[in-house]
Design a protein around this motif. Structure first.
Motif, PDB file in Angstrom:
ATOM      1  N   SER A 194       0.834  -1.203   0.000  1.00  0.00           N
ATOM      2  CA  SER A 194       0.000   0.000   0.000  1.00  0.00           C
ATOM      3  C   SER A 194       0.869   1.254   0.000  1.00  0.00           C
ATOM      4  O   SER A 194       2.022   1.233   0.429  1.00  0.00           O
ATOM      5  N   ILE A 195       0.289   2.325  -0.496  1.00  0.00           N
ATOM      6  CA  ILE A 195       0.929   3.643  -0.530  1.00  0.00           C
ATOM      7  C   ILE A 195      -0.131   4.670  -0.140  1.00  0.00           C
ATOM      8  O   ILE A 195      -1.290   4.563  -0.549  1.00  0.00           O
ATOM      9  N   ARG A 196       0.272   5.656   0.630  1.00  0.00           N
ATOM     10  CA  ARG A 196      -0.619   6.785   0.925  1.00  0.00           C
ATOM     11  C   ARG A 196       0.074   8.059   0.464  1.00  0.00           C
ATOM     12  O   ARG A 196       1.195   8.347   0.875  1.00  0.00           O
ATOM     13  N   LEU A 197      -0.598   8.809  -0.403  1.00  0.00           N
ATOM     14  CA  LEU A 197      -0.022  10.032  -0.952  1.00  0.00           C
ATOM     15  C   LEU A 197      -0.264  11.212  -0.012  1.00  0.00           C
ATOM     16  O   LEU A 197      -1.287  11.266   0.687  1.00  0.00           O
ATOM     17  N   PRO A 198       0.659  12.178  -0.004  1.00  0.00           N
ATOM     18  CA  PRO A 198       0.477  13.368   0.843  1.00  0.00           C
ATOM     19  C   PRO A 198      -0.836  14.097   0.585  1.00  0.00           C
ATOM     20  O   PRO A 198      -1.438  14.644   1.508  1.00  0.00           O
ATOM     21  N   PHE A 210       4.353  12.878  -6.281  1.00  0.00           N
ATOM     22  CA  PHE A 210       5.328  12.169  -7.109  1.00  0.00           C
ATOM     23  C   PHE A 210       6.601  11.863  -6.318  1.00  0.00           C
ATOM     24  O   PHE A 210       7.168  10.770  -6.434  1.00  0.00           O
ATOM     25  N   ARG A 211       7.046  12.819  -5.512  1.00  0.00           N
ATOM     26  CA  ARG A 211       8.237  12.555  -4.704  1.00  0.00           C
ATOM     27  C   ARG A 211       8.003  11.404  -3.744  1.00  0.00           C
ATOM     28  O   ARG A 211       8.892  10.561  -3.530  1.00  0.00           O
ATOM     29  N   LYS A 212       6.839  11.358  -3.146  1.00  0.00           N
ATOM     30  CA  LYS A 212       6.527  10.248  -2.233  1.00  0.00           C
ATOM     31  C   LYS A 212       6.575   8.921  -2.978  1.00  0.00           C
ATOM     32  O   LYS A 212       7.077   7.906  -2.448  1.00  0.00           O
ATOM     33  N   PHE A 282      14.976  12.168  -9.303  1.00  0.00           N
ATOM     34  CA  PHE A 282      15.251  10.804  -8.853  1.00  0.00           C
ATOM     35  C   PHE A 282      15.872   9.927  -9.934  1.00  0.00           C
ATOM     36  O   PHE A 282      15.949   8.710  -9.764  1.00  0.00           O
ATOM     37  N   THR A 283      16.321  10.524 -11.031  1.00  0.00           N
ATOM     38  CA  THR A 283      16.912   9.758 -12.130  1.00  0.00           C
ATOM     39  C   THR A 283      18.263  10.337 -12.512  1.00  0.00           C
ATOM     40  O   THR A 283      18.337  11.458 -13.019  1.00  0.00           O
ATOM     41  N   PRO A 284      19.358   9.606 -12.292  1.00  0.00           N
ATOM     42  CA  PRO A 284      20.657  10.075 -12.784  1.00  0.00           C
ATOM     43  C   PRO A 284      20.760   9.851 -14.293  1.00  0.00           C
ATOM     44  O   PRO A 284      21.155   8.780 -14.752  1.00  0.00           O
ATOM     45  N   ALA A 285      20.342  10.846 -15.047  1.00  0.00           N
ATOM     46  CA  ALA A 285      20.315  10.731 -16.510  1.00  0.00           C
ATOM     47  C   ALA A 285      20.829  12.021 -17.118  1.00  0.00           C
ATOM     48  O   ALA A 285      20.567  13.115 -16.606  1.00  0.00           O
TER      49      ALA A 285
END
Length: 550
Positions: A194-198, A210-212, A282-285
């Motif tokens: 499960s996930i709960r968004l802010p 998205f950061r969460k 969050f992506t080293p690109a």
């Protein structure tokens, strides 16, 4: 400042050995300082991008972050060391940091790295640089992954990839899903996590949401292990922002068809910008990102290419930000019956299409691999007048754009083209059609190899026929029917989950598909070989290889 010049961190200088006291510390972080561990991406012949995130409650505004790079895991050889100023850790990037080593490392080499902060060392990561442009590698092995819905299974497949002997990992999209309420499940799906968004919403509606999601996904130990072991080349797909998204050129705004506010141009633009920012954080690109650009199309330039000596070129495209609406969008009429599309429809947009064809034209390597987010080959269900095109979100929804692109590839005489595809949550190998529709052993653009979902719902799970003997029988029937209706398919399986490995040599390209049990949260999740196929240099049609256990 152009998009490609914006937002890249300054590189470590060669031989720099700042006295970073924390790197001499003996403390080993238990996840409280570096909760998302470490990662690397953006490889060049002389460097990579290193990435980490410091927990917000561990940050000290006066404490610098240390980073150390060495050619051996013992770090006994004189390492590169750098002290990163405290001001680089800030809420504006969610305390993520990237360090650019371009120009500081040797070609075709493995390095080890770690960060240190407040007396604690991060886990050690391993990274890989590209070969020199004039090198002649004997082989290139790429692991392909995609579609890893956190709520729909465990990441045993990623643990298996972490241990595989591959040169790089290519992630073909849907690294996160924007959902928090099991929206993308089927009749046979279980609720694993499960996930709960802010925001409290079921779908991501803000940058904080998205950061969460990224923080949650990247806290998984199997995904962390993959990032520590391999340098990952990532693209994106629709769920980085919203399901089946496209661009409305009349409103000059994105549309998120399944989001409750997705048809509000201002909201959709803000949410797309937030999704882009979180992806970048969050992506080293090594991509272009300019958050101050006047237009979203100028803010993010995901498409790019990598060369692996004279053996292979990998070309990545963005098939979400610029695409026009698919057939039936915004109406009650489904676009399943195909037909000719609007001549103004596009998948890539004009600038990216010109860039892509130029990359095809200039590729002088033996193989040209295309990291293609959605299925290029036609996929039909039914016969005669009852024929349907069920996946109009793929290139099937853009037949004129596909035809024009195929004609451009043919006119550029691109040889040994191989498409590497995700999105459909299935194993698939096919021959891509020419502009006039030819796709057989004699004519075609080249093979298309699709990697399955790591966890996301596939066809048999969607209809509740994925368990035990029933699942095996149903999967076999679906596979045979799909191949019968699509003779250009050499493989179709939508009953399992896992990953695949493609290997390029001067003589052939090969594809090995693995199934990994997603129902157990274990690095030892069972793995089996689904199929092995090959295409010789100059060929276009995948053919089976001798099957082995593995």
């Amino acid at each position: 400042m152009s998009a490609r010049e914006a937002r890249l961190d300054p590189p470590i200088q060669p031989g720099e050995t700042d006295p970073v006291s924390d790197l001499d510390a003996t403390g080993r972080d238990d996840g409280t300082v570096f909760p998302q561990s470490v990662a690397s991406g953006g490889p060049t012949p002389s460097g990579v991008l290193l990435w980490t995130r410091v927990a917000s409650d561990a940050r000290d505004p006066d404490e610098p972050l240390g980073v150390e790079v060495a050619p051996t895991p013992s770090f006994d050889d004189p390492p590169l060391r750098r002290e990163i100023p405290p001001e680089r850790l800030h809420t504006g990037s969610d305390y993520t940091v990237r360090v650019d080593l371009d120009g500081r490392l040797d070609p075709d080499s493995t390095y080890y790295y770690r960060f240190a902060y407040r007396g604690q060392k991060s886990p050690m990561g391993r990274c890989q640089t590209l070969p020199r442009p004039d090198a002649s590698p004997d082989s290139l092995r790429l692991a392909l992954i995609c579609c890893q819905d956190y709520q729909n299974g465990y990441y045993g497949a990623l643990a298996r990839v972490a241990e595989d002997d591959v040169d790089f990992v290519v992630h073909l999209g849907d690294y996160i899903y924007e959902s928090a309420a099991h929206q993308y499940s089927g009749l046979g799906s279980e609720r694993y996590r499960s996930i709960r968004l802010p925001s409290g919403n079921d779908l991501a509606s803000s940058l904080a949401d998205f950061r969460k999601l990224y923080r949650t996904y990247m806290s998984d130990p199997h995904l962390q292990r993959l990032h520590r072991r391999h340098t990952v080349i990532r693209t994106w797909d629709d769920h980085a922002v919203g399901n089946n998204r496209y661009w409305d050129y009349e409103a000059d705004a994105p549309v998120l068809p399944t989001h409750p506010r997705g048809d509000d141009p201002e909201f959709a633009a803000r949410l797309t910008a937030a999704g882009i920012q979180a992806w970048w954080e969050f992506t080293p690109a090594r991509v272009g990102y300019d958050p101050d650009a006047d237009h979203l199309h100028d803010a993010f330039e995901l498409y790019r290419a990598f060369s692996f000596g004279d053996l292979a070129t990998l070309v990545l495209t963005d098939e979400r930000l610029f695409r026009t609406p698919p057939p039936g969008a915004g109406t009650w009429r489904p676009g399943w019956f195909g037909g000719r599309s609007d001549p103004d429809q596009t998948m890539l947009g004009g600038d990216q299409r010109a860039w892509f064809l130029n990359a095809m034209r200039e590729s002088e390597t033996t193989w040209t691999a295309w990291a293609n987010e959605v299925l290029f080959s036609p996929f039909q269900v039914g016969v005669g007048a009852a024929t349907l095109r069920p996946k109009t979100d793929s290139w099937d929804g853009y037949p004129l754009a596909r035809e024009r692109l195929a004609r451009g590839i043919e006119s550029d005489a691109t040889s040994n083209l191989v498409a590497l595809t995700g999105d459909l949550h299935s194993y698939l190998a096919s021959t891509m059609p020419t502009a006039d529709g030819a796709a057989d052993e004699r004519r075609g653009l080249g093979p298309e190899f699709m990697t399955p979902a790591v966890t996301s719902v596939n066809l048999t799970e969607a209809v509740g026929l994925d368990e035990g003997v029933v699942g095996r029988v149903a999967g076999g029937i679906v596979s045979r029917v799909a191949r019968a209706m699509n003779p250009h398919f050499a493989l179709f399986d939508s009953s399992r989950w896992g990953y695949s490995v493609v290997e390029f040599t001067p003589e052939e390209s090969s594809y090995t598909a693995y199934a990994v049990d997603k129902t157990v949260d274990s690095a030892d999740a069972s793995r089996s070989v689904v199929a092995r196929l090959r295409v010789p240099t100059g060929g276009v049609e995948p053919r089976p290889m001798e099957r082995r256990s593995g």
